[in-house]
Design a protein around this motif. Structure first.
Motif, short mmCIF file in Angstrom:
data_model
loop_
_atom_site.label_atom_id
_atom_site.label_comp_id
_atom_site.label_asym_id
_atom_site.label_seq_id
_atom_site.Cartn_x
_atom_site.Cartn_y
_atom_site.Cartn_z
N GLN A 117 0.84 -1.20 0.00
CA GLN A 117 0.00 0.00 0.00
C GLN A 117 0.88 1.26 0.00
O GLN A 117 0.60 2.22 -0.72
N VAL A 118 1.94 1.24 0.81
CA VAL A 118 2.87 2.38 0.83
C VAL A 118 3.48 2.59 -0.55
O VAL A 118 3.58 3.72 -1.04
N TRP A 146 0.99 4.26 -2.61
CA TRP A 146 0.80 5.65 -2.21
C TRP A 146 1.99 6.53 -2.62
O TRP A 146 1.84 7.73 -2.78
N ALA A 147 3.17 5.93 -2.70
CA ALA A 147 4.39 6.65 -3.08
C ALA A 147 4.98 5.96 -4.30
O ALA A 147 6.06 5.37 -4.24
N GLN A 171 6.52 6.71 -6.96
CA GLN A 171 7.82 7.04 -7.54
C GLN A 171 8.96 6.80 -6.56
O GLN A 171 10.13 6.91 -6.93
#
Lengths: 214, 214
Positions: B118-119, B122-123, B125
């Motif tokens: 999930q991280v 969410w990030a 790039q």
């Protein structure tokens, strides 16, 4: 290297302190550029430490460390700004935990069932104890691995059943760690997969878990 | 004690051999009372070993050991007969694994996502590396635990990012074990919960995982 820490809790402060100890510049980011915990941390750590917003820390960082509570993780990353993290290493030290009063922490994502629980439902009158699922069969009996004996994690709903199984494990040469009710199989079954993946990645099958303690 | 083993694979044979070595009578049950692997196992083990159907083994057993492939577990228990296992300790050594060609085994129940994945979403790039999530913050830097250094399990999609994080972990006093892509967080996050539960059950927080190897 310039390190950006996202989060001001124990995890972020400990890692920030460690990076500074190794000579890295560390900026601790939070929602508020004047966060009291961040400021106190920076005073303690000294010249290599600074504070700022999540976006400040993301812009500053060559390497980022995500150390937020799970409930604040998405908004912290939004505030940090995707473009500020582009191409950068981001260490994810978070865990997706949910906390309910009077209950141990649980994972917000993933397991709500396990093989062990299913077996107990299929054999409702048996006293099921999960065991021997986190190591290969070649090491079930008298495991001979340097640093051992390794630990066998068990779980089950019946205390007397676990006492019986612990006696067996002792005779088989294991130390036993009781992880509570059969729902602990949600934790032990992923360890099986970890054991298998490590074997597949290293092409070696003589490994076993131990929980080091002091 | 009379032991009933359900399943004729490596796991059942190794445990059956171990119980017999300790002087217990062991009956290996399978779908077919004349199963060749069971019969060969019994010949090897000797006088304490016998074979039979799942129901025979269940009736015989004071303590049962479930050692079936996951796909055959429910039918093995049905054939064993619930009443034959009533009140008995049943060691569950199975793992709910599914095997797909060319892929590592995965859990049939539970995780299809993780905080780490999930991280990374969410990030998108950033080059996310899961680390520092399986031990308490007090031991992040220079862990001093007998039998150490403990192991830090990491995972992430970017090899160079994992090399950077491994260097950091080495400087922090850890041995690093790379568990592959970020989906490995499905395995590392349950380890966090196990770490926490052990602490809560023992009221001690100075423990860390190590994978013993030879």
């Amino acid at each position: 290297m310039r390190i950006g820490i996202f989060g001001t809790g124990d995890v972020g402060r400990a890692l920030g302190r460690g990076f500074a100890m190794l000579g890295h510049e560390v900026k601790m980011g939070s929602r508020d550029a004047n966060n009291e915990k961040a400021t106190a941390w920076a005073s303690e750590v000294g010249a290599l430490a600074s504070v700022g917003t999540f976006a400040d820390a993301a812009r500053f960082a060559e390497l980022g460390v995500l150390a937020t509570l799970w409930s604040g993780t998405q908004s912290a990353l939004n505030l940090a700004g995707a473009q500020n993290l582009a191409g950068k290493v981001l260490i994810d030290a978070t865990n997706p935990l949910v906390f309910a009063p009077g209950a141990p922490p649980a994972l917000a994502l993933g397991h709500t069932d396990s093989g062990g629980e299913q077996v107990q439902r299929w054999a409702p009158q048996a006293r099921v104890v999960k065991a021997f699922n986190t190591v290969g069969y070649a090491h079930f009996v008298k495991p001979q691995i340097p640093g051992g004996p390794p630990d066998m994690f068990i779980c089950g709903n019946d205390a007397a059943a676990k006492t019986s199984v612990t006696s067996i494990l002792t005779a088989f040469g294991w130390n036993t760690i009781d992880m509570g009710g059969i729902e602990g199989a949600r934790l032990l079954e992923p360890m099986c997969v970890l054991w298998v993946l490590y074997g597949a990645r290293t092409n070696s099958w003589n490994h076993a878990f131990k929980l080091l303690k002091k």
